[in-house]
Design an enzyme around this catalytic site. Structure first.
Site, mmCIF file in Angstrom:
data_model
loop_
_atom_site.group_PDB
_atom_site.id
_atom_site.type_symbol
_atom_site.label_atom_id
_atom_site.label_comp_id
_atom_site.label_asym_id
_atom_site.label_seq_id
_atom_site.Cartn_x
_atom_site.Cartn_y
_atom_site.Cartn_z
ATOM 1 C CD GLU A 94 22.576 17.194 -6.075
ATOM 2 O OE1 GLU A 94 23.279 16.374 -5.491
ATOM 3 O OE2 GLU A 94 22.209 17.054 -7.233
ATOM 4 C CB CYS A 107 20.850 24.469 -12.951
ATOM 5 S SG CYS A 107 19.579 23.213 -13.030
ATOM 6 C CB CYS A 114 10.191 15.672 -8.447
ATOM 7 S SG CYS A 114 9.021 16.198 -9.722
ATOM 8 C CB CYS A 118 10.175 11.620 -15.298
ATOM 9 S SG CYS A 118 9.058 13.017 -15.468
ATOM 10 C CB CYS A 121 13.954 12.169 -13.591
ATOM 11 S SG CYS A 121 14.376 13.512 -12.456
ATOM 12 C CB CYS A 354 19.725 17.059 -17.172
ATOM 13 S SG CYS A 354 20.160 18.510 -18.049
HETATM 14 N N1 SAH Z 1 10.707 19.168 -13.490
HETATM 15 C C1 SAH Z 1 11.069 19.989 -14.566
HETATM 16 C C2 SAH Z 1 12.403 20.649 -14.410
HETATM 17 C C3 SAH Z 1 13.515 19.835 -13.821
HETATM 18 S S1 SAH Z 1 14.153 18.533 -14.798
HETATM 19 C C4 SAH Z 1 11.000 19.218 -15.869
HETATM 20 O O1 SAH Z 1 10.859 18.009 -15.835
HETATM 21 O O2 SAH Z 1 11.061 19.853 -16.915
HETATM 22 C C5 SAH Z 1 15.114 19.386 -16.031
HETATM 23 C C6 SAH Z 1 15.307 18.604 -17.312
HETATM 24 O O3 SAH Z 1 16.183 17.488 -17.124
HETATM 25 C C7 SAH Z 1 14.013 18.047 -17.864
HETATM 26 O O4 SAH Z 1 13.894 18.220 -19.232
HETATM 27 C C8 SAH Z 1 14.170 16.597 -17.515
HETATM 28 O O5 SAH Z 1 13.328 15.809 -18.274
HETATM 29 C C9 SAH Z 1 15.623 16.351 -17.770
HETATM 30 N N2 SAH Z 1 16.102 15.116 -17.170
HETATM 31 C C10 SAH Z 1 15.674 14.518 -16.051
HETATM 32 N N3 SAH Z 1 16.365 13.391 -15.813
HETATM 33 C C11 SAH Z 1 17.267 13.255 -16.806
HETATM 34 C C12 SAH Z 1 18.301 12.314 -17.100
HETATM 35 N N4 SAH Z 1 18.536 11.279 -16.305
HETATM 36 N N5 SAH Z 1 19.032 12.518 -18.201
HETATM 37 C C13 SAH Z 1 18.829 13.587 -18.985
HETATM 38 N N6 SAH Z 1 17.885 14.522 -18.756
HETATM 39 C C14 SAH Z 1 17.106 14.359 -17.679
HETATM 40 FE FE1 SF4 Z 2 10.225 15.774 -11.666
HETATM 41 FE FE2 SF4 Z 2 12.426 14.768 -12.716
HETATM 42 FE FE3 SF4 Z 2 10.126 14.540 -14.019
HETATM 43 FE FE4 SF4 Z 2 11.298 16.954 -13.836
HETATM 44 S S1 SF4 Z 2 12.102 15.153 -14.898
HETATM 45 S S2 SF4 Z 2 9.114 16.456 -13.493
HETATM 46 S S3 SF4 Z 2 12.231 16.779 -11.774
HETATM 47 S S4 SF4 Z 2 10.613 13.612 -12.035
#
Ligand code: SAH
Ligand code: SF4
Length: 383
Positions: A94, A107, A114, A118, A121, A354
């Protein structure tokens, strides 16, 4: 059998110059091509009128300009727009466009899925499929910028520093904050960002291109040397025990190493600070004690703290912090002298916020049927 055609979106300036040299053409042809492709959004080599006809004809046999096919294109009530792009084998990525008064931000995704996984996420939850190529990464900017330029009432135009060659520009800022961990797909991501900064392509300044990382420490040092764009570091926890759980990469690169890498990046950063992102999870990382630890962790680093209220997705098992809690948490940081902002959620009626980017192709068997495949020649017509 005919050879598959080379995708010219796959080259940064150096790559294109080499490719052109291999065709026994003069280096300035590479510059002309870059301008046609990235500044004007032309996708038909035959239309590039200041190139010799014979060259156009022979190039068109070997090369093409092709972005990822669009699966869907949704618009939210606040003007946010989300495109789902087909990366093959039932996977999609996306990209999201966020209009604001003084800027238009795109974005971009760097990987399908990934591997960092996390806990909060949804991209991480779906697992890792594959790295995107340079063409697939820069192709997102190319597609969004030029398709919106063709749409007269799509969005407002941004006049950046009176750059006439970019007149009518729509996207003024790019954030590598879509799906994937950009520093785990280093070469293609850096190549794409080089094009974002290149005057013959998008001509953005380093401060308008932000890479967000979950903390791939060795690659942060490489980025500082190769292409020091603005850096956002996803912190999410103020101690190793909690961060190990929320951001599993922490087990490999714990906070002490991560904070040292941040300090080392600072002299290269386009502005004199870094951004830390902190996703606010109810009862998990949002107590006063967490705020106290976070202050101790970041107070010696010039930074901006961006608090992101958790964007829920199905089966996450996590809840978003209450608004009062976010405010209290923010106030504690502000009182300690730390510049703190709370990120506004955009486009949540189309799950474009995000961490909601899941590349969700629900009925995978029906992907082709639902595809409004953009025809190569359509992009860039009539500019
Ligand atoms: N992988 C990279 C960039 C993509 S994620 C990273 O982790 O930084 C972009 C941002 O969105 C990151 O700060 C991530 O932690 C945040 N993010 C991911 N899942 C989220 C969620 N469910 N709610 C709010 N922020 C989230
Ligand atoms: Fe990967 Fe999501 Fe963690 Fe960013 S926040 S490193 S996209 S798993």
């Amino acid at each position: 059998m005919t050879q598959p055609r080379i995708n010219l979106l796959d080259f940064d300036s150096e790559g294109l110059t080499q490719y052109i040299a291999g065709l026994q053409e003069k280096p300035f042809r590479a510059k002309q091509l870059m301008r046609w492709i990235h500044q004007r959004g032309e996708s038909e080599i035959s239309q590039m009128s200041d190139l010799a006809k014979a060259f156009r004809e022979s190039l068109a046999e070997k090369a093409q300009i092709q972005a990822l096919p669009i699966v869907s294109d949704q618009r939210a009530s606040d003007g946010t727009r989300k495109w789902l792009l087909d990366v093959g084998q039932g996977n999609a990525v996306e990209m999201v466009y966020i209009p604001e008064d003084d800027r238009g931000t795109l974005c971009i995704s760097s990987q399908a899925g990934c591997a960092v996984n996390c806990k909060f996420c949804s991209t991480g939850r779906q697992g890792f499929s594959r790295n995107l190529s340079l063409a697939e990464i820069i192709g997102q900017l190319w597609l969004a910028e030029h398709s919106m330029r063709r749409d007269p009432d799509a969005v407002k135009r941004i006049d950046l520093d009176n750059q006439s060659e970019h007149e009518g520009r729509i996207i003024s800022n790019v954030v590598m904050m879509g799906m994937g961990e950009p520093l785990l797909n280093y070469g293609p991501v850096v190549g794409a960002m080089r094009l974002m900064l290149d005057d013959n392509a998008y001509g953005l300044s380093r401060r308008r291109v932000t890479l967000s990382t979950s903390g791939v420490v060795p690659m942060m040092a490489r980025l500082a040397k190769d292409l020091p764009v603005a850096l956002a570091v996803s912190l999410h926890a103020p101690n190793d025990q909690l961060r190990d759980e929320l951001v599993p990469l922490n087990k490999k690169y714990p906070l002490k190493e991560l904070m040292a890498a941040c300090v080392d990046y600072l002299p290269y950063a386009p502005r004199d600070f870094l951004t830390f992102e902190y996703c606010m999870l109810d009862g998990v990382n949002d107590t006063d004690e967490h705020a106290k630890q976070l202050i101790a962790l970041v107070k010696s680093i010039p930074c901006k703290l961006n608090l992101i209220p958790f964007n829920p997705f199905p089966d996450s098992g996590l809840l978003k912090s209450k608004p009062e809690r976010v405010q209290t948490f923010a106030k504690r940081l502000l009182d300690a002298g730390i510049v703190t902002t709370v990120r506004k959620t955009r486009g949540d009626d189309i799950a474009a916020a995000c961490g909601q980017l899941a590349g969700d192709v629900k009925d995978r068997t029906n992907l082709r049927g639902r595809m409004q495949s953009i025809k190569v020649g359509d992009i860039g017509r009539g500019l």
